[in-house]
Write an enzyme that holds these catalytic residues in place. Structure first.
Site, PDB file in Angstrom:
ATOM      1  N   SER A   1     -10.352  12.281   8.531  1.00  0.00           N
ATOM      2  CA  SER A   1     -10.114  11.856   7.215  1.00  0.00           C
ATOM      3  C   SER A   1     -11.379  11.473   6.460  1.00  0.00           C
ATOM      4  CB  SER A   1      -9.262  10.244   7.484  1.00  0.00           C
ATOM      5  OG  SER A   1     -10.189   9.581   8.374  1.00  0.00           O
TER       6      SER A   1
ATOM      7  N   LYS B   1      -9.877   2.392  19.119  1.00  0.00           N
ATOM      8  CA  LYS B   1      -9.541   3.321  17.791  1.00  0.00           C
ATOM      9  C   LYS B   1     -10.895   3.311  17.173  1.00  0.00           C
ATOM     10  CE  LYS B   1      -6.976   5.486  14.786  1.00  0.00           C
ATOM     11  NZ  LYS B   1      -6.414   4.868  13.531  1.00  0.00           N
TER      12      LYS B   1
ATOM     13  N   GLY C   1      -0.274   4.438   0.309  1.00  0.00           N
ATOM     14  CA  GLY C   1      -1.090   5.435   1.047  1.00  0.00           C
ATOM     15  C   GLY C   1      -0.087   6.158   2.003  1.00  0.00           C
TER      16      GLY C   1
ATOM     17  N   GLY D   1       0.750  -1.353   0.034  1.00  0.00           N
ATOM     18  CA  GLY D   1      -0.030  -0.002  -0.002  1.00  0.00           C
ATOM     19  C   GLY D   1       0.830   1.252  -0.068  1.00  0.00           C
TER      20      GLY D   1
ATOM     21  N   ASN E   1     -12.059  18.678  14.035  1.00  0.00           N
ATOM     22  CA  ASN E   1     -12.411  17.943  15.144  1.00  0.00           C
ATOM     23  C   ASN E   1     -12.508  18.527  16.594  1.00  0.00           C
ATOM     24  OD1 ASN E   1     -11.706  15.935  13.342  1.00  0.00           O
ATOM     25  ND2 ASN E   1      -9.751  15.237  14.282  1.00  0.00           N
TER      26      ASN E   1
ATOM     27  N   GLU F   1     -14.354   5.412   4.679  1.00  0.00           N
ATOM     28  CA  GLU F   1     -14.173   4.070   5.417  1.00  0.00           C
ATOM     29  C   GLU F   1     -15.416   3.947   6.233  1.00  0.00           C
ATOM     30  OE1 GLU F   1      -9.575   3.463   6.247  1.00  0.00           O
ATOM     31  OE2 GLU F   1     -10.056   5.383   7.002  1.00  0.00           O
TER      32      GLU F   1
ATOM     33  N   VAL G   1       0.275   5.925   5.363  1.00  0.00           N
ATOM     34  CA  VAL G   1       0.789   5.016   6.309  1.00  0.00           C
ATOM     35  C   VAL G   1       1.810   4.279   5.513  1.00  0.00           C
ATOM     36  CG1 VAL G   1       0.439   3.131   8.003  1.00  0.00           C
ATOM     37  CG2 VAL G   1      -1.182   5.167   7.698  1.00  0.00           C
TER      38      VAL G   1
ATOM     39  N   ASN H   1     -12.680   6.554  15.784  1.00  0.00           N
ATOM     40  CA  ASN H   1     -13.185   7.003  14.229  1.00  0.00           C
ATOM     41  C   ASN H   1     -14.543   6.922  14.271  1.00  0.00           C
ATOM     42  OD1 ASN H   1     -10.297   5.115  13.695  1.00  0.00           O
ATOM     43  ND2 ASN H   1     -10.684   7.281  13.127  1.00  0.00           N
TER      44      ASN H   1
HETATM   45  O1  PAF Z   1      -9.441   9.437  10.740  1.00  0.00           O
HETATM   46  C1  PAF Z   1      -8.936  10.424  11.418  1.00  0.00           C
HETATM   47  O2  PAF Z   1      -9.189  11.490  10.864  1.00  0.00           O
HETATM   48  C2  PAF Z   1      -8.212  10.302  12.454  1.00  0.00           C
HETATM   49  O3  PAF Z   1      -8.073   8.760  12.810  1.00  0.00           O
HETATM   50  C3  PAF Z   1      -8.839  10.967  14.108  1.00  0.00           C
HETATM   51  C4  PAF Z   1      -8.213  10.443  15.118  1.00  0.00           C
HETATM   52  C5  PAF Z   1     -10.425  10.779  13.813  1.00  0.00           C
HETATM   53  C6  PAF Z   1      -8.526  12.370  13.872  1.00  0.00           C
HETATM   54  O4  PAF Z   1      -8.676  13.158  12.910  1.00  0.00           O
END
Ligand code: PAF
Length: 297
Positions: free
Chosen positions: A249, A182, A12, A10, A200, A261, A14, A186
């Site tokens: 994201s 996590k 991307g 990948g 955020n 996602e 990461v 998200n």
């Molecule tokens: O997906 C994202 O943007 C991040 O994982 C998070 C922690 C929600 C912060 O923007």
């Protein structure tokens, strides 16, 4: 001493960050989805800017999934996983680490019984600027846990020892609480910020938004079957504060006309709710809202 061979699947944000850090210690092959990206990186190398500054010409870039390496990090988004899983299923036993957001990939991992499987979360802030460049916006850790009992940790311990404090790779014992924590973050931050088109931080500074944050958190909490409600809620608020100036994201994906996602995040929660015979009206509303916005892009 022979260097460990690692494949990063990948290209991307990461995948590029991981390749940049791991290449300093190991023999790394980066697998991109397109030959076009592979060509750009072969010609120009990978560049990391932001809190880390690096420029490198990675040893090997491939777009054909040969996957000969003894360790594979799978960094693609959940919706690009299916073809890769088909390839991984054919391979002889090795260590594979999955670093996806959400949890809908989990049920597919039972196909890969011959391998030592690990799943993990990426806590770094990282944005892809173009095909060969990422901005490292916040230092973090990669935390992984074994997906099967009795997995051999030795390869991961070697990676963790070499990358050390510069790029921490931590090992935990239980994968479910790691991924669920996590997922919870998200599942609350991403769809709300994407729908309201806010950064955020506004989820905590605006009292009306924070009410909804709390209600959604409670609803999802009821599905994920975790302990320590207050501790996790405080953690969620702390992430909103720490990333106050960031766009999530999901908001960025919608703005750029990309698929989000949402299936692996809210879709997974909806499936779990159905199997538990529970109603999750806020999650259902948000899931369909984001799906609708994806179609609008
Ligand atoms: O997906 C994202 O943007 C991040 O994982 C998070 C922690 C929600 C912060 O923007």
């Amino acid at each position: 001493m022979r260097k460990l061979k690692i494949g990063v699947i990948g290209g991307g944000a990461v995948g590029l960050l991981l390749t940049a850090f791991l290449s300093e210690h190991f023999n790394v092959t980066l697998y991109t989805r397109t030959e076009q990206q592979a060509d750009i990186i072969r010609e120009n190398g990978i560049k990391v800017t932001g809190v880390t500054k690096k420029s490198l010409n990675p040893q090997l870039i491939k777009s054909i999934p040969q996957y000969h390496e003894e360790v594979l990090f799978v960094t693609v988004k959940q919706y690009h996983l299916t073809n890769i899983l088909d390839e991984l299923e054919k391979l002889s036993a090795r260590t594979i680490i999955f670093l996806q957001n959400g949890m809908s990939h989990i049920e597919q991992l039972s196909r890969l019984k011959q391998h030592q499987l690990f799943v993990g979360v990426v806590e770094h802030g990282v944005l892809k600027k173009c095909e060969n460049e990422v901005i490292h916006t916040g230092e973090g850790r990669i935390v992984v846990a074994p997906f099967q009992p009795n997995n051999d940790y030795s390869i991961l311990a070697t990676i963790s020892e070499k990358t050390n404090r510069e790029f921490p790779v931590l090992l935990e014992e239980e994968w479910y609480p790691l991924l669920a924590k996590k997922l919870l973050v998200n599942a609350v931050i991403n769809p709300l910020t994407a729908l309201w088109k806010v950064k955020n931080g506004q989820l905590v500074t605006n009292p009306s938004f924070q009410n909804t944050v709390h209600m959604l958190f409670q609803e999802i909490w009821g599905i994920l079957e975790l302990d320590h409600f207050d501790e996790y809620y405080e953690y969620l608020l702390a992430i909103c504060e720490k990333t106050a100036e960031n766009e999530s994201s999901m908001l960025r994906d919608l703005k750029h006309g990309n698929i989000t996602e949402v299936d692996s995040i809210l879709g997974y929660i909806l499936n779990r709710a159905t199997s538990q015979n529970k109603d999750v009206p806020l999650t259902t509303f948000l899931f369909h809202s984001i799906k609708g916005l994806e179609r609008n892009c």
